[in-house]
Design a protein around this motif. Structure first.
Motif, PDB file in Angstrom:
ATOM      1  N   LEU A  10       0.838  -1.202   0.000  1.00 42.58           N
ATOM      2  CA  LEU A  10       0.000   0.000   0.000  1.00 42.58           C
ATOM      3  C   LEU A  10       0.870   1.249   0.000  1.00 42.58           C
ATOM      4  O   LEU A  10       0.583   2.218  -0.720  1.00 42.58           O
ATOM      5  N   GLN A  11       1.941   1.235   0.788  1.00 41.73           N
ATOM      6  CA  GLN A  11       2.866   2.364   0.806  1.00 41.73           C
ATOM      7  C   GLN A  11       3.425   2.637  -0.582  1.00 41.73           C
ATOM      8  O   GLN A  11       3.511   3.786  -1.029  1.00 41.73           O
ATOM      9  N   SER A  12       3.826   1.578  -1.250  1.00 46.77           N
ATOM     10  CA  SER A  12       4.409   1.722  -2.583  1.00 46.77           C
ATOM     11  C   SER A  12       3.400   2.297  -3.561  1.00 46.77           C
ATOM     12  O   SER A  12       3.742   3.154  -4.395  1.00 46.77           O
ATOM     13  N   THR A  13       2.155   1.873  -3.455  1.00 50.27           N
ATOM     14  CA  THR A  13       1.104   2.344  -4.363  1.00 50.27           C
ATOM     15  C   THR A  13       0.821   3.829  -4.142  1.00 50.27           C
ATOM     16  O   THR A  13       0.664   4.599  -5.099  1.00 50.27           O
ATOM     17  N   ILE A  14       0.751   4.238  -2.875  1.00 44.70           N
ATOM     18  CA  ILE A  14       0.414   5.614  -2.544  1.00 44.70           C
ATOM     19  C   ILE A  14       1.624   6.543  -2.671  1.00 44.70           C
ATOM     20  O   ILE A  14       1.483   7.749  -2.857  1.00 44.70           O
ATOM     21  N   GLY A  15       2.822   5.955  -2.580  1.00 45.96           N
ATOM     22  CA  GLY A  15       4.020   6.778  -2.646  1.00 45.96           C
ATOM     23  C   GLY A  15       4.399   7.382  -1.319  1.00 45.96           C
ATOM     24  O   GLY A  15       4.972   8.480  -1.260  1.00 45.96           O
ATOM     25  N   ARG A  16       4.092   6.681  -0.235  1.00 44.83           N
ATOM     26  CA  ARG A  16       4.456   7.122   1.117  1.00 44.83           C
ATOM     27  C   ARG A  16       5.354   6.062   1.743  1.00 44.83           C
ATOM     28  O   ARG A  16       5.314   4.888   1.363  1.00 44.83           O
ATOM     29  N   ASN A  17       6.142   6.472   2.732  1.00 43.78           N
ATOM     30  CA  ASN A  17       6.975   5.505   3.439  1.00 43.78           C
ATOM     31  C   ASN A  17       6.705   5.505   4.944  1.00 43.78           C
ATOM     32  O   ASN A  17       7.500   4.974   5.719  1.00 43.78           O
ATOM     33  N   ASP A  18       5.589   6.106   5.349  1.00 50.11           N
ATOM     34  CA  ASP A  18       5.292   6.225   6.776  1.00 50.11           C
ATOM     35  C   ASP A  18       3.932   5.647   7.162  1.00 50.11           C
ATOM     36  O   ASP A  18       3.428   5.907   8.256  1.00 50.11           O
ATOM     37  N   LEU A  19       3.333   4.864   6.272  1.00 48.37           N
ATOM     38  CA  LEU A  19       1.978   4.369   6.544  1.00 48.37           C
ATOM     39  C   LEU A  19       1.939   3.338   7.666  1.00 48.37           C
ATOM     40  O   LEU A  19       0.987   3.302   8.448  1.00 48.37           O
ATOM     41  N   ILE A  20       2.954   2.485   7.722  1.00 46.78           N
ATOM     42  CA  ILE A  20       2.937   1.444   8.754  1.00 46.78           C
ATOM     43  C   ILE A  20       2.910   2.071  10.139  1.00 46.78           C
ATOM     44  O   ILE A  20       2.123   1.671  11.006  1.00 46.78           O
ATOM     45  N   GLU A  21       3.751   3.095  10.348  1.00 42.88           N
ATOM     46  CA  GLU A  21       3.789   3.768  11.647  1.00 42.88           C
ATOM     47  C   GLU A  21       2.470   4.467  11.953  1.00 42.88           C
ATOM     48  O   GLU A  21       2.033   4.519  13.104  1.00 42.88           O
ATOM     49  N   GLN A  22       1.818   4.990  10.925  1.00 46.22           N
ATOM     50  CA  GLN A  22       0.561   5.703  11.135  1.00 46.22           C
ATOM     51  C   GLN A  22      -0.616   4.763  11.370  1.00 46.22           C
ATOM     52  O   GLN A  22      -1.527   5.079  12.133  1.00 46.22           O
ATOM     53  N   MET A  23      -0.609   3.619  10.707  1.00 46.15           N
ATOM     54  CA  MET A  23      -1.814   2.800  10.632  1.00 46.15           C
ATOM     55  C   MET A  23      -1.894   1.690  11.672  1.00 46.15           C
ATOM     56  O   MET A  23      -2.996   1.294  12.067  1.00 46.15           O
ATOM     57  N   VAL A  24      -0.771   1.144  12.092  1.00 49.70           N
ATOM     58  CA  VAL A  24      -0.821   0.021  13.033  1.00 49.70           C
ATOM     59  C   VAL A  24      -1.101   0.565  14.438  1.00 49.70           C
ATOM     60  O   VAL A  24      -0.248   1.168  15.071  1.00 49.70           O
ATOM     61  N   LEU A 189     -10.152  -0.458  11.337  1.00 51.63           N
ATOM     62  CA  LEU A 189     -11.095   0.469  11.944  1.00 51.63           C
ATOM     63  C   LEU A 189     -10.854   1.870  11.397  1.00 51.63           C
ATOM     64  O   LEU A 189      -9.743   2.205  10.990  1.00 51.63           O
ATOM     65  N   GLY A 190     -11.898   2.695  11.440  1.00 55.00           N
ATOM     66  CA  GLY A 190     -11.769   4.063  10.965  1.00 55.00           C
ATOM     67  C   GLY A 190     -11.209   4.989  12.022  1.00 55.00           C
ATOM     68  O   GLY A 190     -11.748   6.076  12.259  1.00 55.00           O
ATOM     69  N   CYS A 191     -10.142   4.574  12.675  1.00 60.08           N
ATOM     70  CA  CYS A 191      -9.500   5.353  13.739  1.00 60.08           C
ATOM     71  C   CYS A 191      -8.136   5.828  13.261  1.00 60.08           C
ATOM     72  O   CYS A 191      -7.477   5.163  12.466  1.00 60.08           O
ATOM     73  N   GLN A 192      -7.695   6.954  13.796  1.00 61.26           N
ATOM     74  CA  GLN A 192      -6.380   7.479  13.442  1.00 61.26           C
ATOM     75  C   GLN A 192      -5.435   7.547  14.629  1.00 61.26           C
ATOM     76  O   GLN A 192      -4.325   8.034  14.501  1.00 61.26           O
ATOM     77  N   SER A 193      -5.871   7.037  15.786  1.00 61.01           N
ATOM     78  CA  SER A 193      -5.047   7.141  16.982  1.00 61.01           C
ATOM     79  C   SER A 193      -5.343   5.994  17.929  1.00 61.01           C
ATOM     80  O   SER A 193      -6.481   5.502  18.002  1.00 61.01           O
ATOM     81  N   ILE A 194      -4.313   5.590  18.655  1.00 61.65           N
ATOM     82  CA  ILE A 194      -4.516   4.559  19.677  1.00 61.65           C
ATOM     83  C   ILE A 194      -5.343   5.081  20.840  1.00 61.65           C
ATOM     84  O   ILE A 194      -5.802   4.303  21.681  1.00 61.65           O
ATOM     85  N   HIS A 195      -5.537   6.389  20.884  1.00 62.17           N
ATOM     86  CA  HIS A 195      -6.318   6.991  21.972  1.00 62.17           C
ATOM     87  C   HIS A 195      -7.807   7.064  21.643  1.00 62.17           C
ATOM     88  O   HIS A 195      -8.590   7.567  22.465  1.00 62.17           O
ATOM     89  N   HIS A 196      -8.204   6.592  20.486  1.00 62.63           N
ATOM     90  CA  HIS A 196      -9.617   6.591  20.125  1.00 62.63           C
ATOM     91  C   HIS A 196     -10.388   5.687  21.094  1.00 62.63           C
ATOM     92  O   HIS A 196      -9.907   4.604  21.465  1.00 62.63           O
ATOM     93  N   PRO A 197     -11.583   6.112  21.536  1.00 65.94           N
ATOM     94  CA  PRO A 197     -12.355   5.289  22.491  1.00 65.94           C
ATOM     95  C   PRO A 197     -12.592   3.864  22.024  1.00 65.94           C
ATOM     96  O   PRO A 197     -12.623   2.932  22.841  1.00 65.94           O
ATOM     97  N   LEU A 198     -12.746   3.663  20.722  1.00 61.87           N
ATOM     98  CA  LEU A 198     -13.001   2.322  20.208  1.00 61.87           C
ATOM     99  C   LEU A 198     -11.821   1.393  20.458  1.00 61.87           C
ATOM    100  O   LEU A 198     -12.007   0.197  20.739  1.00 61.87           O
ATOM    101  N   ILE A 199     -10.612   1.919  20.380  1.00 62.86           N
ATOM    102  CA  ILE A 199      -9.436   1.092  20.640  1.00 62.86           C
ATOM    103  C   ILE A 199      -9.440   0.620  22.094  1.00 62.86           C
ATOM    104  O   ILE A 199      -9.125  -0.537  22.389  1.00 62.86           O
TER     105      ILE A 199
END
Length: 219
Positions: A10-24, A189-199
């Protein structure tokens, strides 16, 4: 299953190298604790979906990863959308179930009427309550059907393998159950942070990796 190769594509397709850190948001466990043995050479991706923009993005990302993985490895990848009708009884506000506690069943104190009159007094209110619960449940399931239909429509666009699930109860508990029963590799999940209530609702020792959506999509 190692999830990094999936996200790397996915990173290669989008042209980013920081997705793993953002998404996991929750890393994959060291040892799988799913109860069901899945078929060999298959991957199961679960998506928490409620038709919100963020959950739609999560579903789109899951289909993109499924498509890329199948092309690159010829592995069968199934995307499964899960919508949970939440039981809000334990969350401090109204729910269908709490109506039973709020409804007065007797027209007058029980000491002033005999048993047969009590039944006559209760019956109309119980009938009204049953009709209300029935209409409310019908509306909830109609809404759920529309939500899962949207997910199915997106699956048809990607032409991928797809399943949908409708669950009722606590969101975190139901996600854990479906992940275990389907031997899921990733929960999206549609979350962007580990601090999201759903997490936080997922609890400790979750049985698979949990992946959110990258913050870069808002840039």
């Amino acid at each position: 299953m190692k999830i990094k190769p999936l996200l790397a594509r996915l990173q290669s397709t989008i042209g980013r190298n920081d997705l793993i850190e953002q998404m996991v948001l929750i890393p994959e466990p060291q040892k799988s604790i799913t109860k069901r043995v899945k078929e060999a050479n298959s991957i199961n991706l679960i998506v928490g979906y409620d038709a919100s923009p963020n959950s739609h993005t999560a579903l789109d990302i899951a289909f993109c990863i499924a498509h890329q993985t199948h092309l690159a490895t010829n592995t069968q990848v199934t995307v499964q959308a899960v919508y949970v009708i939440e039981n809000k009884l334990n969350h401090g506000y109204s729910s269908n179930f709490s109506l039973f506690a709020d409804q007065p069943l007797l027209e007058c104190p029980s000491s002033n009427i005999n048993h047969s009159n009590t039944l006559l007094a209760e019956q109309p209110k119980l009938q009204d309550l049953a009709r209300y619960l029935s209409s409310t449940s019908t509306a909830l399931f109609h809404q759920a059907d529309k939500i899962l239909w949207q997910a199915k429509s997106l699956a048809e666009e990607w032409q991928g393998s797809f399943k949908s699930h409708l669950r009722w109860g606590n969101v975190g508990t139901e996600f854990r159950k479906i992940v275990e029963s389907e031997a899921a590799d990733i929960l999206f999940l549609g979350c962007q942070s580990i601090h999201h209530p759903l997490i936080h609702m997922l609890g400790h020792h979750f049985p698979c990796a949990v992946v959110g959506i990258p913050s870069c999509i808002n840039e």
